[in-house]
Design a protein around this motif. Structure first.
Motif, PDB file in Angstrom:
ATOM      1  N   ALA A  97       0.825  -1.212   0.000  1.00  0.00           N
ATOM      2  CA  ALA A  97       0.000   0.000   0.000  1.00  0.00           C
ATOM      3  C   ALA A  97       0.858   1.261   0.000  1.00  0.00           C
ATOM      4  O   ALA A  97       0.499   2.260  -0.618  1.00  0.00           O
ATOM      5  N   GLY A  98       1.996   1.196   0.675  1.00  0.00           N
ATOM      6  CA  GLY A  98       2.874   2.362   0.741  1.00  0.00           C
ATOM      7  C   GLY A  98       3.752   2.556  -0.476  1.00  0.00           C
ATOM      8  O   GLY A  98       4.024   3.690  -0.876  1.00  0.00           O
ATOM      9  N   THR A  99       4.195   1.458  -1.094  1.00  0.00           N
ATOM     10  CA  THR A  99       5.128   1.575  -2.213  1.00  0.00           C
ATOM     11  C   THR A  99       4.444   1.577  -3.573  1.00  0.00           C
ATOM     12  O   THR A  99       5.051   1.990  -4.555  1.00  0.00           O
ATOM     13  N   ARG A 100       3.209   1.112  -3.638  1.00  0.00           N
ATOM     14  CA  ARG A 100       2.452   1.089  -4.896  1.00  0.00           C
ATOM     15  C   ARG A 100       1.145   1.846  -4.686  1.00  0.00           C
ATOM     16  O   ARG A 100       0.065   1.349  -4.939  1.00  0.00           O
ATOM     17  N   ARG A 101       1.284   3.074  -4.229  1.00  0.00           N
ATOM     18  CA  ARG A 101       0.129   3.862  -3.798  1.00  0.00           C
ATOM     19  C   ARG A 101      -0.960   3.979  -4.861  1.00  0.00           C
ATOM     20  O   ARG A 101      -2.133   3.756  -4.597  1.00  0.00           O
ATOM     21  N   GLY A 102      -0.594   4.354  -6.066  1.00  0.00           N
ATOM     22  CA  GLY A 102      -1.588   4.519  -7.115  1.00  0.00           C
ATOM     23  C   GLY A 102      -2.283   3.208  -7.452  1.00  0.00           C
ATOM     24  O   GLY A 102      -3.505   3.156  -7.599  1.00  0.00           O
ATOM     25  N   MET A 103      -1.492   2.149  -7.557  1.00  0.00           N
ATOM     26  CA  MET A 103      -2.071   0.841  -7.863  1.00  0.00           C
ATOM     27  C   MET A 103      -2.985   0.395  -6.730  1.00  0.00           C
ATOM     28  O   MET A 103      -4.080  -0.123  -6.967  1.00  0.00           O
ATOM     29  N   TYR A 104      -2.556   0.592  -5.502  1.00  0.00           N
ATOM     30  CA  TYR A 104      -3.353   0.213  -4.338  1.00  0.00           C
ATOM     31  C   TYR A 104      -4.708   0.917  -4.374  1.00  0.00           C
ATOM     32  O   TYR A 104      -5.750   0.288  -4.156  1.00  0.00           O
ATOM     33  N   GLU A 105      -4.710   2.192  -4.667  1.00  0.00           N
ATOM     34  CA  GLU A 105      -5.974   2.935  -4.744  1.00  0.00           C
ATOM     35  C   GLU A 105      -6.862   2.387  -5.859  1.00  0.00           C
ATOM     36  O   GLU A 105      -8.071   2.251  -5.687  1.00  0.00           O
ATOM     37  N   LEU A 106      -6.249   2.068  -6.995  1.00  0.00           N
ATOM     38  CA  LEU A 106      -7.015   1.524  -8.111  1.00  0.00           C
ATOM     39  C   LEU A 106      -7.605   0.160  -7.759  1.00  0.00           C
ATOM     40  O   LEU A 106      -8.776  -0.105  -8.039  1.00  0.00           O
ATOM     41  N   MET A 107      -6.818  -0.694  -7.147  1.00  0.00           N
ATOM     42  CA  MET A 107      -7.252  -2.053  -6.827  1.00  0.00           C
ATOM     43  C   MET A 107      -8.502  -2.073  -5.955  1.00  0.00           C
ATOM     44  O   MET A 107      -9.321  -2.981  -6.072  1.00  0.00           O
ATOM     45  N   PHE A 108      -8.645  -1.111  -5.091  1.00  0.00           N
ATOM     46  CA  PHE A 108      -9.752  -1.135  -4.146  1.00  0.00           C
ATOM     47  C   PHE A 108     -10.846  -0.123  -4.462  1.00  0.00           C
ATOM     48  O   PHE A 108     -11.674   0.187  -3.608  1.00  0.00           O
ATOM     49  N   ARG A 109     -10.877   0.342  -5.714  1.00  0.00           N
ATOM     50  CA  ARG A 109     -12.004   1.179  -6.140  1.00  0.00           C
ATOM     51  C   ARG A 109     -13.251   0.314  -6.164  1.00  0.00           C
ATOM     52  O   ARG A 109     -13.280  -0.736  -6.802  1.00  0.00           O
TER      53      ARG A 109
END
Length: 195
Positions: A97-109
């Protein structure tokens, strides 16, 4: 190269460019036009392979879940106790979640997860099932799905609030480790000391 191979190659390239873009610039950069531009194709080309923007975003998010699953598989200390394994996996989750912030946000939309498009559920739910299985061993008398859900929600909140700086401000701490320990202890009980 056959037409199908060409189409598959372009489809993969669009997803790969989307992954690179979200990791570099965040979820707000994921427009169809920008992905097409960076992939070197016309702005209408992505629509041939992904009829909606949501489908392309789902394909990109699926890569995020695959990467997270690979990290979990790599780091999971199978010889450890279930409680210890959950601790390791929680740290992997927070690190991702900390190192792949953008991807993390996308994954949990929620719109992507609810859509069920392009096998996103089939990629995300096995991670939760693995986590639930470990919780079942760590807390055999509890409802494992309920405890795993509450623990995951707590980890997700910890990741978000730490990223936003709210927890650092509220606790005065600069390390999320003690907060993670408190979360794990609250849901699973304290880690047994080694004999």
């Amino acid at each position: 190269m056959s037409l199908k191979e060409h189409a598959d190659g372009l489809r993969d390239r669009l997803v790969r460019v989307g992954v690179e873009l979200v990791n570099a610039e965040g979820v707000q950069a994921l427009s169809l036009r920008e992905i097409a531009r960076r992939a070197g194709v016309s702005h209408g080309a992505p629509r041939r392979y992904f009829p909606t923007h949501l489908e392309l975003l789902s394909a990109i998010a699926r890569q995020g879940f695959a990467e997270l699953a690979a990290r979990v598989a790599e780091e999971d200390p199978e010889e450890a106790t279930a409680r210890e394994r959950i601790g390791v996996l929680a740290r992997v989750y927070l690190d991702y979640a900390g190192t792949r912030r953008g991807m993390y946000e996308l994954m949990f939309r929620h719109d992507l997860l609810e859509s069920g498009r392009l096998g996103l559920r089939e990629t995300s739910l096995p991670l939760f099932a693995h986590f639930t299985g470990l919780v079942a061993h760590a807390r055999p008398a509890a409802d494992p799905a309920l405890v795993a859900g509450a623990l995951w929600a707590n980890l997700h909140g910890l990741a978000q609030l730490w990223h936003w700086g709210s927890l650092r401000l509220a606790t005065g701490g600069d390390d999320p480790g003690p907060l993670l320990t408190a979360v794990l202890d609250a849901h699973l009980g304290p880690l047994e000391p080694a004999p």
